[in-house]
Design a protein around this motif. Structure first.
Motif, PDB file in Angstrom:
ATOM      1  N   ILE A 132      -9.620  -7.068  -5.305  1.00  0.00           N
ATOM      2  CA  ILE A 132     -11.057  -7.027  -4.994  1.00  0.00           C
ATOM      3  C   ILE A 132     -11.850  -7.684  -6.120  1.00  0.00           C
ATOM      4  CG2 ILE A 132     -13.025  -5.482  -4.677  1.00  0.00           C
ATOM      5  CD1 ILE A 132     -11.138  -3.541  -3.253  1.00  0.00           C
ATOM      6  N   MET A 133     -11.439  -7.416  -7.368  1.00  0.00           N
ATOM      7  CA  MET A 133     -12.095  -8.055  -8.509  1.00  0.00           C
ATOM      8  C   MET A 133     -11.968  -9.576  -8.422  1.00  0.00           C
ATOM      9  SD  MET A 133     -11.091  -7.799 -12.558  1.00  0.00           S
ATOM     10  CE  MET A 133      -9.592  -8.752 -12.218  1.00  0.00           C
ATOM     11  N   LYS A 171       0.810  -1.217   0.000  1.00  0.00           N
ATOM     12  CA  LYS A 171       0.000   0.000   0.000  1.00  0.00           C
ATOM     13  C   LYS A 171       0.846   1.270   0.000  1.00  0.00           C
ATOM     14  CE  LYS A 171      -4.082  -2.065   2.099  1.00  0.00           C
ATOM     15  NZ  LYS A 171      -5.085  -2.010   3.184  1.00  0.00           N
ATOM     16  N   ALA A 213      -3.060   1.169  -4.277  1.00  0.00           N
ATOM     17  CA  ALA A 213      -4.522   1.185  -4.384  1.00  0.00           C
ATOM     18  C   ALA A 213      -4.981   0.570  -5.704  1.00  0.00           C
ATOM     19  CB  ALA A 213      -5.030   2.620  -4.258  1.00  0.00           C
ATOM     20  N   PHE A 214      -4.187   0.778  -6.745  1.00  0.00           N
ATOM     21  CA  PHE A 214      -4.520   0.230  -8.066  1.00  0.00           C
ATOM     22  C   PHE A 214      -4.541  -1.300  -8.025  1.00  0.00           C
ATOM     23  CE2 PHE A 214      -3.144  -0.959 -12.428  1.00  0.00           C
ATOM     24  CZ  PHE A 214      -4.241  -0.473 -13.109  1.00  0.00           C
ATOM     25  N   THR A 215      -3.485  -1.909  -7.464  1.00  0.00           N
ATOM     26  CA  THR A 215      -3.421  -3.367  -7.378  1.00  0.00           C
ATOM     27  C   THR A 215      -4.478  -3.908  -6.417  1.00  0.00           C
ATOM     28  OG1 THR A 215      -1.681  -3.139  -5.712  1.00  0.00           O
ATOM     29  CG2 THR A 215      -0.981  -3.469  -7.984  1.00  0.00           C
ATOM     30  N   GLU A 216      -4.813  -3.147  -5.398  1.00  0.00           N
ATOM     31  CA  GLU A 216      -5.840  -3.591  -4.466  1.00  0.00           C
ATOM     32  C   GLU A 216      -7.188  -3.741  -5.169  1.00  0.00           C
ATOM     33  OE1 GLU A 216      -7.554  -2.392  -0.034  1.00  0.00           O
ATOM     34  OE2 GLU A 216      -6.432  -0.932  -1.228  1.00  0.00           O
ATOM     35  N   SER A 217      -7.462  -2.883  -6.143  1.00  0.00           N
ATOM     36  CA  SER A 217      -8.713  -2.980  -6.895  1.00  0.00           C
ATOM     37  C   SER A 217      -8.784  -4.296  -7.674  1.00  0.00           C
ATOM     38  CB  SER A 217      -8.827  -1.795  -7.861  1.00  0.00           C
ATOM     39  OG  SER A 217      -8.825  -0.575  -7.159  1.00  0.00           O
TER      40      SER A 217
END
Length: 421
Positions: free
Chosen positions: A190-191, A177, A183-187
């Motif tokens: 989540i997908m 993070k 944040a981009f990779t966290e999205s």
């Protein structure tokens, strides 16, 4: 913060390089010498000319003394010009030494301008080399920083996408993070989680569907067994041949339903390939029997088949004929014309009713799922019979074609001859 440090460092090194270049570019080589010191050298040499062994250099200049014949008689250090010619090449200062008797020799004062210029060049080269090294180090450091903050995360995303495409939804995407793309990779992770939830829900829905179909299959077999039992009793007590024939026909159909119900209802519409088709060599007379079995209302006269062996699955071919005759009974409600002929490596069977046929624009889609003609709006049906029949025929290396004949809708079945496939 790291970006600011990088920009400040690059700017500082660039300024140092520019300043060095400007200083070196505007500097004019100075080959002039101190005239006062030169005059002092000449005066002291003239004074001590006859006793140069005791001569002392009282200046910062280096020089040599030649006699009137050009011979070296004194020098302050080695490496100096020892002749007039060398002195001229080196741009040294050459002055005459005179006494009362005239010119007695020459003093050659060493010009250190070239040496000074060379020293300045070396200093500039060192400064620029250090600046370029520092600048290269900064760029290498920033390249490493970019690798760990941008390039490597994108490579992880590539591997993550490949796993997702292959159906592996269990391995999470590692992320930092603190990273620029955290944040981009966290999205993306989540997908992955949502896809996994959807996959689990889909599997549960499929399991529920199969469970429901299995229950329906069991429920259908129960009344079918009752029909068979009653028909067997009826056959046993029948007193004339017509009744016995009818009961025998019912029992045959019940056995066929009992055989088909398991695989027909366990295969979903999207999993049609689960309905196995096993073609083999069967006698053409058996095909005639299948047609007669399908025409249980006796609305057609089935001609004799050419003597040969055809490549077909008897069970699936019976379903094909049953669907065709059932559609004719349901929609046309007329007599049926059956024709047979042998053509090349096939037997062609035509089945036509007197119902007037379908609209020409509807014919190409009648073999698709859920497609029905406009004349079937008020008649119960799902629009699957011809779709399944067409699938069976293709699996038996044959064809099912639909067209408008002379009197009504005509379905043509093409069966391959054994050994001709």
């Amino acid at each position: 913060m790291k970006k600011q440090v990088f920009l400040i460092g690059v700017l500082f090194v660039l300024i140092a390089e520019i300043i060095t270049l400007i200083i070196f570019a505007v500097q004019t080589p100075d080959f002039s010498q101190d005239t006062v010191a030169i005059n002092e050298v000449v005066q002291s040499v003239m004074k001590d000319f006859n006793n140069l062994e005791e001569h002392k250099n009282t200046t910062d200049l280096d020089y040599v003394v030649l006699d009137e014949n050009g011979n070296l008689i004194y020098k302050t250090k080695s490496g100096l010009s020892e002749s007039v010619n060398e002195a001229i090449k080196h741009r040294d200062t050459i002055l005459d030494i005179t006494t009362d008797s005239g010119i007695v020799g020459k003093v050659i004062i060493y010009n250190d301008g070239a040496q000074t210029l060379q020293s300045q060049k070396q200093t500039a080269i060192i400064v620029l080399s250090v600046a370029i090294t520092v600048q290269g180090g900064i760029f290498i450091g920033y390249a490493v920083y970019m690798h760990f903050t941008i390039i490597r995360p994108f490579r992880k995303l590539k591997g993550f996408a490949e796993r997702i495409a292959s159906g592996n939804l269990d391995i999470p995407l590692e992320m930092d993070k603190r990273n620029l793309f955290g944040a981009f990779t966290e999205s993306f992770d989540i997908m992955r989680s949502e896809l996994k939830k959807a996959r689990i829900a889909e599997a549960q829905a499929n399991a529920s569907k199969k469970e429901l179909v299995a229950k329906l299959s069991h429920d259908i077999k129960t009344p079918v067994a009752s029909i068979k039992a009653v028909s067997e009793v009826g056959l046993a007590v029948a007193t004339n041949e017509k009744e016995k024939e009818n009961y025998s026909h019912i029992i045959g159909k019940v056995d066929q339903i009992n055989t088909l119900v398991t695989n027909l209802f366990t295969a979903t519409l999207e999993e049609l390939q689960q309905l196995t088709v096993t073609p083999m060599n069967i006698d053409s007379n058996q095909v005639k029997t299948l047609i007669e079995n399908a025409d249980y209302m006796h609305r057609a006269t089935v001609p004799d088949m050419p003597e040969c062996l055809v490549y077909a699955d008897g069970l699936r071919l019976q379903q094909v004929f049953d669907n065709i005759f059932a559609n004719s009974y349901k929609y046309a409600k007329t007599d049926i014309i059956v024709t047979t002929q042998k053509a090349d490596n096939y037997i062609v069977i035509g089945i036509e009713d007197y119902g007037g046929g379908a609209l020409p624009e509807e014919l190409p889609v009648l073999k698709e799922k859920f497609k029905r003609g406009s004349n079937a709006k008020n008649t119960e049906g799902a629009g699957l019979g011809l779709y399944i029949s067409d699938y069976f025929m293709r699996e038996m290396q044959g064809e099912l074609n639909i067209e408008n004949g002379e009197h009504g809708l005509k379905v043509t079945i093409t069966l391959a001859l054994s050994g001709k496939i």
